[in-house]
Design an enzyme around this catalytic site. Structure first.
Site, PDB file in Angstrom:
ATOM      1  N   HIS A 105       0.890  -1.155   0.094  1.00  0.00           N
ATOM      2  CA  HIS A 105       0.058   0.133  -0.018  1.00  0.00           C
ATOM      3  C   HIS A 105       0.688   1.256  -0.142  1.00  0.00           C
ATOM      4  CE1 HIS A 105       0.259  -0.496   4.539  1.00  0.00           C
ATOM      5  NE2 HIS A 105       0.528   0.770   4.601  1.00  0.00           N
ATOM      6  N   ASP A 135       0.053  -7.914   1.405  1.00  0.00           N
ATOM      7  CA  ASP A 135       0.362  -6.310   1.511  1.00  0.00           C
ATOM      8  C   ASP A 135       1.876  -5.955   1.707  1.00  0.00           C
ATOM      9  OD1 ASP A 135       0.096  -3.616   1.450  1.00  0.00           O
ATOM     10  OD2 ASP A 135       0.054  -3.569   3.994  1.00  0.00           O
ATOM     11  N   SER A 208       4.774   2.671   8.200  1.00  0.00           N
ATOM     12  CA  SER A 208       4.252   1.567   7.393  1.00  0.00           C
ATOM     13  C   SER A 208       5.511   0.894   6.444  1.00  0.00           C
ATOM     14  CB  SER A 208       3.321   1.863   6.418  1.00  0.00           C
ATOM     15  OG  SER A 208       2.614   0.637   6.279  1.00  0.00           O
TER      16      SER A 208
END
Length: 464
Positions: A105, A135, A208
């Site tokens: 993402h 992911d 992230s």
């Protein structure tokens, strides 16, 4: 009082010194690991006339649950009749020749990906491959002799163990946060193939894709998601285990895509009432609600009502444990399944297939001929028509109405199709009447239904 204080003061100092000495020191870890951690920024060129909802315009997928928000970036307007949608994240170098791991993402739909190294160099990165299911994304920069992280074993990680995150929250490069492992093997909504590591390490937008280290300075996870109601850190964060991540990275590097094992069953949790209805001494395992036709499960002989307790020797405590285990098996290889069928333990071998998109048909709602009202159960059922039978691929009876009684207590709803009760297949109204009449009194029995195209078991309490 003063004398007592003077006597106790050395003891207090000694205890404080002991506590301080027992706390971990992260300084050497950070010095050694930081050079292999990178900052990742992306740019996506979007037309200024972009239409759609607020979420679509600002980059938030509508199917992402609010409490499990990925770390999306901001958008900067451009004076050129178009917008530049940017995102910010972290990553880490896994090979001296420039392979980098991060979250999917972070780089999804990016037109440009720029990696900034610890020595302030900025390099344009190429996307080698991405896997939306886990992911994860693998990038490559053109450079030699780059510093790399040391990889650990996430399977050996223990709950309560200290862990450290290094990343770029809100763009503050190389921020360090620490905490402990709160839990392992967590399943999150829409994330069926990653057994997440839960921690209380402070993670925020920009972290992230960054690494999670153990005290030995080895990467054990990739920081991926947070539980939040505010958009910021609230004490619960989730990381992808490094063992899962490296398996995905190796496949992306070799083939550009990821192949996962597929069993071909629809499963559900075993509740306390269901465990009692199946004659189990505790609620554990994955209950097979449906077997996909022509699947590895069907070929191996799995049946609806089987409760899978172990897969390849690994205990299945929750139904969510099974997809993690199956997905990690290489397609075409054999796996061993331990299960309970009709109260008896059984072991079978199955050749695992390749996961693909399997669509489930929804039952039509035409009113079929023939009805039966069971006052004892509090349910009105009807025959299925030919169209409904074809779509189901089996028989059953359609629930038309539910009144006060055992059926309502069990959670039965209009539109459900009953296909099995207490291990007996229900093909039509005659089967339903016969099975209902012979049920044992004052106990729970398992009932298999089809609801909105998906099969599941619910416990039906039979009155005295």
């Amino acid at each position: 009082m003063t004398r007592i204080f003077k006597l106790l003061f050395p003891v207090v100092l000694l205890l404080a010194s002991a506590v301080h000495a027992s706390l971990p020191d992260f300084r050497d870890l950070v010095k050694e690991a930081s050079p292999a951690v990178v900052n990742i920024s992306t740019v996506q060129h979007v037309s200024a006339g972009l239409s759609g909802s607020y979420q679509q315009r600002y980059g938030l997928p509508e199917d992402v649950p609010e409490i499990f928000r990925h770390f999306f970036g901001e958008q900067m307007p451009s004076p050129r009749g178009e917008q530049e949608k940017t995102s910010l994240g972290s990553g880490f170098i896994v090979s001296h020749d420039g392979y980098i791991l991060t979250n999917n993402h972070v780089i999804k739909d990016a037109d440009e990906i720029v990696v900034r190294l610890n020595d302030r160099r900025e390099l344009e990165a190429k996307l080698i491959g991405a896997d939306e299911s886990s992911d994860l994304a693998l990038l490559k920069v053109e450079a030699d002799d780059l510093p790399i992280v040391a990889l650990g074993d996430s399977d050996a990680l223990e709950v309560g163990e200290w862990v450290v995150a290094i990343g770029s929250p809100f763009g503050f490069d190389y921020s360090v946060t620490a905490g402990i492992v709160s839990a392992k093997g967590r399943s999150l909504p829409n994330e069926n193939y990653v057994p997440f590591i839960q921690t209380d390490v402070a993670i925020n937008p920009g972290n992230s894709g960054g690494p999670l280290f153990n005290l030995n300075g080895k990467v054990v996870g990739i920081n991926s998601q947070i539980y939040t109601r505010s958009g910021g850190f609230m004490g619960v964060s989730f990381a992808i285990p490094i063992n899962v991540a490296m398996d995905v990275a190796d496949q992306l590097k070799e083939k550009g895509k990821v192949s996962r094992g597929w069993l071909g069953v629809v499963i559900q949790e075993v509740s306390k009432d269901l465990a009692e209805s199946f004659g189990l001494d505790k609620a554990a395992g994955a209950l097979v609600a449906q077997v996909v036709p022509d699947s590895p499960a069907e070929k191996a002989g799995l049946k609806s009502g089987d409760i899978i307790t172990r897969f390849n020797g690994e205990a299945i405590y929750l139904s969510s444990d099974l997809p993690h285990q199956v997905g990690r098996v290489k397609p075409g290889t054999s796996a061993r399944i331990d299960l309970v069928r009709n109260g008896k333990r059984k072991r079978i071998d199955v050749e695992i297939g390749v996961l693909s998109n399997v669509q489930t048909q929804t039952l039509a709602s035409n009113t079929p001929p023939g009805e039966f009202n069971s006052d004892a159960m509090g349910v009105l059922v009807a025959e299925l028509d030919d169209s409904q039978r074809r779509k189901l691929g089996s028989g059953g009876v359609l629930v038309k109405a539910v009144s006060d009684g055992p059926a309502a207590v069990s959670g039965l709803m209009p539109g459900d199709v009953i296909t099995m009760i207490h291990g007996e297949n229900i093909n039509d109204l005659d089967d339903f009447k016969q099975v209902i009449a012979g049920l044992p009194g004052d106990r729970n029995v398992p009932m298999r239904i089809i609801r909105r195209g998906a099969a599941l078991f619910i416990p039906l309490h039979v009155p005295k």
